[in-house]
Enzyme design. Structure first.
Site, PDB file in Angstrom:
ATOM      1  N   ARG A 145      58.025  28.981  60.935  1.00  0.00           N
ATOM      2  CA  ARG A 145      57.807  30.174  60.083  1.00  0.00           C
ATOM      3  C   ARG A 145      56.891  31.215  60.718  1.00  0.00           C
ATOM      4  NH1 ARG A 145      57.638  26.194  55.998  1.00  0.00           N
ATOM      5  NH2 ARG A 145      59.702  25.995  55.083  1.00  0.00           N
ATOM      6  N   LYS A 177      59.509  44.893  66.984  1.00  0.00           N
ATOM      7  CA  LYS A 177      60.921  44.681  66.654  1.00  0.00           C
ATOM      8  C   LYS A 177      61.448  43.575  67.556  1.00  0.00           C
ATOM      9  CE  LYS A 177      62.555  49.088  64.860  1.00  0.00           C
ATOM     10  NZ  LYS A 177      63.477  50.218  65.093  1.00  0.00           N
ATOM     11  N   GLU A 182      63.996  56.288  78.042  1.00  0.00           N
ATOM     12  CA  GLU A 182      63.164  56.100  76.834  1.00  0.00           C
ATOM     13  C   GLU A 182      61.868  56.913  76.946  1.00  0.00           C
ATOM     14  OE1 GLU A 182      64.179  54.589  74.130  1.00  0.00           O
ATOM     15  OE2 GLU A 182      65.482  52.898  74.640  1.00  0.00           O
ATOM     16  N   LYS A 192      53.990  55.677  71.076  1.00  0.00           N
ATOM     17  CA  LYS A 192      54.661  54.648  70.273  1.00  0.00           C
ATOM     18  C   LYS A 192      53.660  53.947  69.360  1.00  0.00           C
ATOM     19  CE  LYS A 192      58.005  51.135  69.724  1.00  0.00           C
ATOM     20  NZ  LYS A 192      59.154  50.406  70.199  1.00  0.00           N
ATOM     21  N   GLU A 211      59.433  50.755  59.623  1.00  0.00           N
ATOM     22  CA  GLU A 211      60.467  51.801  59.658  1.00  0.00           C
ATOM     23  C   GLU A 211      60.969  52.201  58.274  1.00  0.00           C
ATOM     24  OE1 GLU A 211      63.077  51.750  63.155  1.00  0.00           O
ATOM     25  OE2 GLU A 211      64.667  52.448  61.860  1.00  0.00           O
ATOM     26  N   ARG A 234      59.107  56.107  61.753  1.00  0.00           N
ATOM     27  CA  ARG A 234      59.460  55.283  62.919  1.00  0.00           C
ATOM     28  C   ARG A 234      60.920  55.469  63.333  1.00  0.00           C
ATOM     29  NH1 ARG A 234      57.837  49.058  64.552  1.00  0.00           N
ATOM     30  NH2 ARG A 234      59.155  49.027  66.416  1.00  0.00           N
ATOM     31  N   ASN A 290      64.549  56.270  67.277  1.00  0.00           N
ATOM     32  CA  ASN A 290      65.942  55.930  67.549  1.00  0.00           C
ATOM     33  C   ASN A 290      66.781  57.133  67.958  1.00  0.00           C
ATOM     34  OD1 ASN A 290      65.760  53.133  66.948  1.00  0.00           O
ATOM     35  ND2 ASN A 290      65.587  53.677  64.792  1.00  0.00           N
ATOM     36  N   HIS A 294      70.063  56.597  69.720  1.00  0.00           N
ATOM     37  CA  HIS A 294      70.398  55.169  69.721  1.00  0.00           C
ATOM     38  C   HIS A 294      71.665  54.858  68.931  1.00  0.00           C
ATOM     39  CE1 HIS A 294      66.539  54.818  71.593  1.00  0.00           C
ATOM     40  NE2 HIS A 294      66.550  53.503  71.577  1.00  0.00           N
ATOM     41  N   HIS A 333      74.293  52.833  70.829  1.00  0.00           N
ATOM     42  CA  HIS A 333      74.721  51.474  70.448  1.00  0.00           C
ATOM     43  C   HIS A 333      76.244  51.363  70.443  1.00  0.00           C
ATOM     44  CE1 HIS A 333      70.719  50.356  68.252  1.00  0.00           C
ATOM     45  NE2 HIS A 333      70.617  50.309  69.557  1.00  0.00           N
ATOM     46  N   HIS A 370      71.094  49.701  78.302  1.00  0.00           N
ATOM     47  CA  HIS A 370      70.633  50.300  77.046  1.00  0.00           C
ATOM     48  C   HIS A 370      70.144  51.740  77.272  1.00  0.00           C
ATOM     49  CE1 HIS A 370      68.819  50.501  73.083  1.00  0.00           C
ATOM     50  NE2 HIS A 370      67.674  50.851  73.628  1.00  0.00           N
TER      51      HIS A 370
HETATM   52  P1  NAD Z   1      66.556  43.599  80.618  1.00  0.00           P
HETATM   53  O1  NAD Z   1      65.594  42.799  79.899  1.00  0.00           O
HETATM   54  O2  NAD Z   1      67.965  43.141  80.662  1.00  0.00           O
HETATM   55  O3  NAD Z   1      66.035  43.819  82.119  1.00  0.00           O
HETATM   56  C1  NAD Z   1      66.809  44.561  83.008  1.00  0.00           C
HETATM   57  C2  NAD Z   1      67.122  43.804  84.302  1.00  0.00           C
HETATM   58  O4  NAD Z   1      65.975  43.853  85.139  1.00  0.00           O
HETATM   59  C3  NAD Z   1      67.432  42.341  84.109  1.00  0.00           C
HETATM   60  O5  NAD Z   1      68.399  41.959  85.032  1.00  0.00           O
HETATM   61  C4  NAD Z   1      66.104  41.662  84.430  1.00  0.00           C
HETATM   62  O6  NAD Z   1      66.241  40.342  84.827  1.00  0.00           O
HETATM   63  C5  NAD Z   1      65.609  42.536  85.544  1.00  0.00           C
HETATM   64  N1  NAD Z   1      64.178  42.580  85.734  1.00  0.00           N
HETATM   65  C6  NAD Z   1      63.217  42.603  84.787  1.00  0.00           C
HETATM   66  N2  NAD Z   1      62.023  42.814  85.347  1.00  0.00           N
HETATM   67  C7  NAD Z   1      62.224  42.919  86.670  1.00  0.00           C
HETATM   68  C8  NAD Z   1      61.359  43.158  87.764  1.00  0.00           C
HETATM   69  N3  NAD Z   1      60.068  43.405  87.605  1.00  0.00           N
HETATM   70  N4  NAD Z   1      61.902  43.170  89.011  1.00  0.00           N
HETATM   71  C9  NAD Z   1      63.232  42.997  89.175  1.00  0.00           C
HETATM   72  N5  NAD Z   1      64.098  42.792  88.186  1.00  0.00           N
HETATM   73  C10 NAD Z   1      63.593  42.763  86.940  1.00  0.00           C
HETATM   74  O7  NAD Z   1      66.614  45.106  80.051  1.00  0.00           O
HETATM   75  P2  NAD Z   1      65.492  46.107  79.532  1.00  0.00           P
HETATM   76  O8  NAD Z   1      66.013  47.437  79.870  1.00  0.00           O
HETATM   77  O9  NAD Z   1      64.160  45.724  79.940  1.00  0.00           O
HETATM   78  O10 NAD Z   1      65.566  45.923  77.951  1.00  0.00           O
HETATM   79  C11 NAD Z   1      66.734  46.223  77.244  1.00  0.00           C
HETATM   80  C12 NAD Z   1      66.695  45.495  75.930  1.00  0.00           C
HETATM   81  O11 NAD Z   1      65.575  45.933  75.170  1.00  0.00           O
HETATM   82  C13 NAD Z   1      67.910  45.717  75.071  1.00  0.00           C
HETATM   83  O12 NAD Z   1      68.348  44.485  74.566  1.00  0.00           O
HETATM   84  C14 NAD Z   1      67.413  46.600  73.950  1.00  0.00           C
HETATM   85  O13 NAD Z   1      68.110  46.403  72.747  1.00  0.00           O
HETATM   86  C15 NAD Z   1      65.990  46.151  73.830  1.00  0.00           C
HETATM   87  N6  NAD Z   1      65.101  47.144  73.236  1.00  0.00           N
HETATM   88  C16 NAD Z   1      64.279  46.718  72.243  1.00  0.00           C
HETATM   89  C17 NAD Z   1      63.383  47.590  71.684  1.00  0.00           C
HETATM   90  C18 NAD Z   1      62.424  47.098  70.634  1.00  0.00           C
HETATM   91  O14 NAD Z   1      61.743  47.921  70.030  1.00  0.00           O
HETATM   92  N7  NAD Z   1      62.313  45.812  70.439  1.00  0.00           N
HETATM   93  C19 NAD Z   1      63.306  48.909  72.134  1.00  0.00           C
HETATM   94  C20 NAD Z   1      64.154  49.310  73.163  1.00  0.00           C
HETATM   95  C21 NAD Z   1      65.046  48.412  73.719  1.00  0.00           C
HETATM   96  N1  GLY Z   2      62.725  51.234  69.803  1.00  0.00           N
HETATM   97  C1  GLY Z   2      62.671  51.668  68.457  1.00  0.00           C
HETATM   98  C2  GLY Z   2      61.505  51.147  67.700  1.00  0.00           C
HETATM   99  O1  GLY Z   2      60.710  50.399  68.204  1.00  0.00           O
HETATM  100  O2  GLY Z   2      61.374  51.460  66.562  1.00  0.00           O
END
Ligand code: NAD
Ligand code: GLY
Length: 357
Positions: A116, A138, A180, A222, A232, A236, A240, A243, A247, A260
């Site tokens: 939990r 998130k 971003e 942020k 949100e 907040r 997006n 987005h 998406h 992304h």
């Molecule tokens: P990712 O986590 O897939 O990383 C991108 C690539 O880079 C992967 O292949 C990873 O293994 C590699 N990598 C990571 N760090 C590295 C490093 N230092 N050196 C070499 N390679 C490295 O993608 P991302 O762009 O980091 O994140 C995208 C995700 O984040 C999506 O799923 C998206 O929905 C999510 N997201 C979430 C929020 C939130 O608020 N929670 C906001 C924006 C995006």
């Molecule tokens: N990436 C959108 C949020 O964190 O709200």
């Protein structure tokens, strides 16, 4: 340098420093607590050893997941639960996410659900995760019927941003993260947008000072928005921008094909274009947005495989919608976003159509 995400008793620090991965910070924070590190097959070999030296003791378990957005699903969460249960993690235990946004979102979700809810720490290693996904709580996974549709709000207890880790980041991932960063300029900070216009080449070249400033400014912005509206219910949602359109591209093209940040870049062009055509925004801002995104090596148009209907279908299930009304983030001026559920559908269809390659 340190920024605080101000959420009362759930406040936490974002530490941004070269080589903070090997500092003493985690030794003090996690002493005496069982630790589960979650990473992936790409980041683990690069940075896991550094992280291990920074812990107060050996972790109880290390979960190395396959790399990719296509693995951001419940089966990966089950693997984390299996390891946590087999190694008897308890409610005082801590999970650490070492990797990009995919690992951060999944580790946070597993931590939110395990017994939990247990604490977790974000150690983001991509630009995108350092400026966006690691901050704000998130967490979640994708479902075949929609991106990030299964999840929870669960704040980390700390975010450790080691800018050193960006040295190994591929250029395409760098650009996706810069998308971003540009978003923050568009929605809340025109001065930052102007700084980006001047410094985009330095960011493309991974200049240390430029990257550190852009990451710091993004995290500050942020943190302010999240502190104002954690769940949100209002402001907040402006985070997006682009987005909803983005998406649709990610879902149609198959998770992992378009990054992304790349999909968000195209989505931002569509949102800014719609803002102009609705008479909210000066057309000059659309030109500057496209110019900056292009200079950051980001795509401006959706792939030819996409249809207007694909976008409308994705919009219909967007989490921002209320009572089936499509809600979009638009711009009123550079540095000022607004939420609108009052848009002319024929205009929206035209904007989508004209921004498909
Ligand atoms: P990712 O986590 O897939 O990383 C991108 C690539 O880079 C992967 O292949 C990873 O293994 C590699 N990598 C990571 N760090 C590295 C490093 N230092 N050196 C070499 N390679 C490295 O993608 P991302 O762009 O980091 O994140 C995208 C995700 O984040 C999506 O799923 C998206 O929905 C999510 N997201 C979430 C929020 C939130 O608020 N929670 C906001 C924006 C995006
Ligand atoms: N990436 C959108 C949020 O964190 O709200």
């Amino acid at each position: 340098m340190q920024i605080t995400v101000d959420l009362g008793e759930r406040s936490y620090p974002i530490i941004i420093e070269h080589a903070c991965l090997t500092s003493n910070y985690l030794k003090e924070l996690l002493v005496g607590r069982k630790i589960c590190v979650v990473t992936n097959e790409t980041v683990g070999p690069l940075y896991l050893n550094d992280l291990l030296t920074a812990l107060p003791h050996e972790p109880a378990c290390i979960v190395e997941l396959p790399d990719g957005e296509q693995f951001k699903h419940m089966a990966s969460i089950e693997k984390i639960f299996d390891a946590a249960l087999e190694n008897k993690l308890n409610r005082k235990s801590v999970m650490i996410a070492l990797g990009g946004g995919v690992i951060g979102d999944m580790t946070g979700f597993a931590a939110a659900c395990y017994q939990r809810g247990i604490d977790f720490v974000q150690v983001p290693t991509t630009v995108l995760s350092q400026v966006d996904s690691s901050v704000g709580g998130k967490t979640g996974v994708n479902h075949l019927l929609g991106k990030n549709m299964i999840g929870a709000f669960h704040q980390p207890i700390a975010v450790l941003i080691d800018t050193n880790t960006l040295k190994t980041l591929p250029n395409r991932e760098l650009a996706a993260g810069i998308a971003e960063i540009i978003k923050y300029g568009l929605i809340v900070d025109d001065g930052f947008f102007e700084w980006l216009e001047v410094n985009i080449e330095a960011l493309n070249d991974k200049d240390d000072d430029a990257l550190t400033y852009a990451i710091k400014r993004s995290c500050e912005l942020k943190a302010q928005i999240v502190a104002e509206d954690e769940k949100e219910n209002g402001i907040r949602a402006i985070l997006n921008l682009g987005h909803t359109f983005g998406h649709a591209i990610e879902a149609k093209m198959g998770y992992g094909q378009w990054l992304h940040g790349e999909a968000v870049a195209v989505g931002m062009v569509m949102a800014v274009d719609l803002s102009v055509r609705m008479g909210l925004l000066d057309a000059e801002i659309l030109k500057r947005t496209c110019h900056l995104l292009e200079a950051a090596n980001l795509p401006l148009v959706a792939p030819t495989e996409m249809t207007v209907e694909d976008f409308l279908a994705a919009m219909a299930v967007d989490k921002k919608n209320i009572d089936d009304r499509i809600r979009l983030v638009l711009l009123e001026k550079l540095g000022k976003a607004c939420i609108s559920d009052d848009h002319d559908m024929s205009l929206m269809k035209l904007v989508i159509e004209e921004n498909i390659a």
